[in-house]
Design an enzyme around this catalytic site. Structure first.
Site, short mmCIF file in Angstrom:
data_model
loop_
_atom_site.label_atom_id
_atom_site.label_comp_id
_atom_site.label_asym_id
_atom_site.label_seq_id
_atom_site.Cartn_x
_atom_site.Cartn_y
_atom_site.Cartn_z
N SER A 191 -49.83 -17.41 -8.38
CA SER A 191 -49.44 -18.96 -8.01
C SER A 191 -48.64 -18.93 -6.73
O SER A 191 -48.74 -19.66 -5.82
CB SER A 191 -48.45 -19.44 -9.02
OG SER A 191 -49.15 -19.67 -10.14
N LYS A 242 -36.60 -22.67 -10.06
CA LYS A 242 -37.76 -21.78 -9.23
C LYS A 242 -38.20 -22.98 -8.00
O LYS A 242 -38.86 -22.56 -7.14
CB LYS A 242 -38.92 -21.38 -10.14
CG LYS A 242 -38.59 -20.05 -10.50
CD LYS A 242 -39.77 -19.58 -11.32
CE LYS A 242 -39.73 -18.24 -11.82
NZ LYS A 242 -40.98 -17.77 -12.20
N HIS A 278 -54.33 -16.37 -14.42
CA HIS A 278 -53.80 -16.97 -15.80
C HIS A 278 -54.83 -17.20 -16.85
O HIS A 278 -54.76 -16.70 -17.78
CB HIS A 278 -53.13 -18.35 -15.64
CG HIS A 278 -51.63 -18.43 -14.73
ND1 HIS A 278 -51.52 -19.05 -13.59
CD2 HIS A 278 -50.61 -17.36 -14.86
CE1 HIS A 278 -50.34 -18.53 -13.01
NE2 HIS A 278 -49.75 -17.71 -13.70
N ARG A 330 -50.22 -7.43 -13.24
CA ARG A 330 -51.17 -7.31 -12.15
C ARG A 330 -50.85 -5.84 -11.66
O ARG A 330 -51.76 -5.34 -11.25
CB ARG A 330 -50.97 -8.43 -11.06
CG ARG A 330 -51.43 -9.83 -11.74
CD ARG A 330 -51.16 -10.91 -10.62
NE ARG A 330 -49.87 -10.73 -9.99
CZ ARG A 330 -48.89 -11.69 -10.04
NH1 ARG A 330 -49.29 -12.94 -10.34
NH2 ARG A 330 -47.94 -11.31 -9.65
#
Length: 165
Positions: free
Chosen positions: A140, A53, A29, A102
């Site tokens: 994460s 989430k 990030h 990514r």
């Protein structure tokens, strides 16, 4: 055009939003944030509450982590939010959303989200940035899994986040 005549040069103040759950904020990030600050005058880190989430860390802690990680970046501001991202951006008067990519697997989801945001507000633009190769694998999700199993994760998150934990 005579470049020495500053009257003819228009300067604009550009802002962008980089949103996510940041559960926790990672070096990946931070890579995207640093790249964004090279493009925009101000970058708003919008930390989504995102209860669906089921984040590992509370919304307040995730906001604190992001603030700690970016405290030495004067052009970055961290704000928590609990609305549609498009509504948040519109309320902030910002029309550019930054997203990190990514791998190809990220692209399909991010493309759908970009189109969905644009369908709600035609003025919203999404800018996709890639992290450096060394941060391309950091997510994460990976960090949370390592934390759950008491593994070594300190090299994947900013030092300031480690201090907050």
């Amino acid at each position: 055009m005579n470049m020495q005549n500053n009257e003819n040069i228009t300067t604009t103040y550009k802002k962008a939003i980089y949103s996510g759950t940041f559960d926790p904020i990672t070096n990946g990030h931070m890579d995207i944030i640093k790249r964004a600050t090279n493009i925009f005058d101000e970058v708003i880190i919008a930390v989504a509450k995102s209860e669906t989430k089921a984040p590992m860390f509370s919304h307040e802690r995730r906001v604190d982590f992001a603030k700690a990680a970016t405290e030495n970046m004067p052009s970055v501001r961290v704000i928590g939010f609990d609305t549609l991202l498009v509504d948040f951006a519109t309320n902030m008067g910002i029309n550019t959303i930054i997203r990190g990519l990514r791998a190809v697997s990220d692209f399909e989801y991010e493309l759908q989200m970009g189109y969905a945001n644009s369908s709600i507000n035609k003025k919203i633009e999404t800018l996709y940035l890639m992290p450096t190769l060394e941060n391309a694998f950091v997510s994460s999700t990976i960090v949370r899994e390592i934390i759950r199993f008491n593994g070594k994760f300190e090299h994947l998150v900013p030092k300031k986040v480690i201090e907050c934990m």
